[in-house]
Motif scaffolding. Structure first.
Motif, mmCIF file in Angstrom:
data_model
loop_
_atom_site.group_PDB
_atom_site.id
_atom_site.type_symbol
_atom_site.label_atom_id
_atom_site.label_comp_id
_atom_site.label_asym_id
_atom_site.label_seq_id
_atom_site.Cartn_x
_atom_site.Cartn_y
_atom_site.Cartn_z
ATOM 1 N N LYS A 46 28.349 20.979 1.361
ATOM 2 C CA LYS A 46 28.705 22.381 1.404
ATOM 3 C C LYS A 46 27.849 23.099 2.109
ATOM 4 C CE LYS A 46 30.246 22.167 -3.557
ATOM 5 N NZ LYS A 46 30.232 22.750 -4.798
ATOM 6 N N TRP A 48 25.734 26.521 2.503
ATOM 7 C CA TRP A 48 25.173 27.749 1.458
ATOM 8 C C TRP A 48 24.537 28.598 2.210
ATOM 9 C CZ3 TRP A 48 25.676 27.105 -3.761
ATOM 10 C CH2 TRP A 48 26.080 26.097 -4.157
ATOM 11 N N GLU A 64 27.602 30.011 -1.897
ATOM 12 C CA GLU A 64 28.465 28.775 -1.339
ATOM 13 C C GLU A 64 29.212 29.721 -0.261
ATOM 14 O OE1 GLU A 64 32.256 26.108 -2.471
ATOM 15 O OE2 GLU A 64 30.461 25.985 -3.744
ATOM 16 N N LEU A 67 32.777 24.419 1.918
ATOM 17 C CA LEU A 67 32.819 23.408 1.570
ATOM 18 C C LEU A 67 33.611 22.296 2.355
ATOM 19 C CD1 LEU A 67 34.972 21.736 -0.481
ATOM 20 C CD2 LEU A 67 33.977 23.586 -2.172
#
Length: 127
Positions: A46, A48, A64, A67
């Motif tokens: 992912k 971030w 987030e 992803l």
């Protein structure tokens, strides 16, 4: 914050943070720091982000950005000289992140996409 102080950006719950990049917004006196992290909960890589105030203190929690569930490979390429870029757009008050990832549904080692994402000053990705 002194230059010798360590500023912890990713929480201890993150397993494998790597390839950080940062850019600064003079409009809100904050840096947006982004990094890639492997999360064991969904076996996914992912992307971030987290805001850091101009004085070096965290501003809110991490969030987030994106992803990749197409494979278990570290397909986000962040921080490379020719594969990613991050800037602050003063005119539109947005952070711009460009990165590379495997093309959706592709098993080819050479099939990649360039992705451009914009993030507002509240940390929300523009749709």
């Amino acid at each position: 914050t002194a230059l010798t102080d360590i500023i912890k950006i990713s929480p201890a719950t993150h397993i494998f943070p790597w390839s950080p990049m940062a850019t600064y917004s003079p409009d809100v006196d904050k840096f947006l720091v982004v990094w890639i992290d492997y999360m064991t909960d969904n076996v996914e890589w992912k992307l971030w982000g987290r805001f850091i105030k101009g004085d070096g203190t965290p501003s809110g929690n991490e969030f987030e950005i994106a992803l990749d569930s197409t494979s278990n490979l570290p397909v986000f390429n962040l921080g490379g000289e020719r594969t990613s870029m991050m800037r602050y757009d003063e005119k539109n008050k947005r952070f711009i992140v460009v990165y590379q990832r495997k093309a959706s549904g592709s098993n080819s080692a050479n099939s990649y996409q360039a992705i451009l994402t914009t993030i507002n000053l509240q940390g929300q990705r523009d749709q």
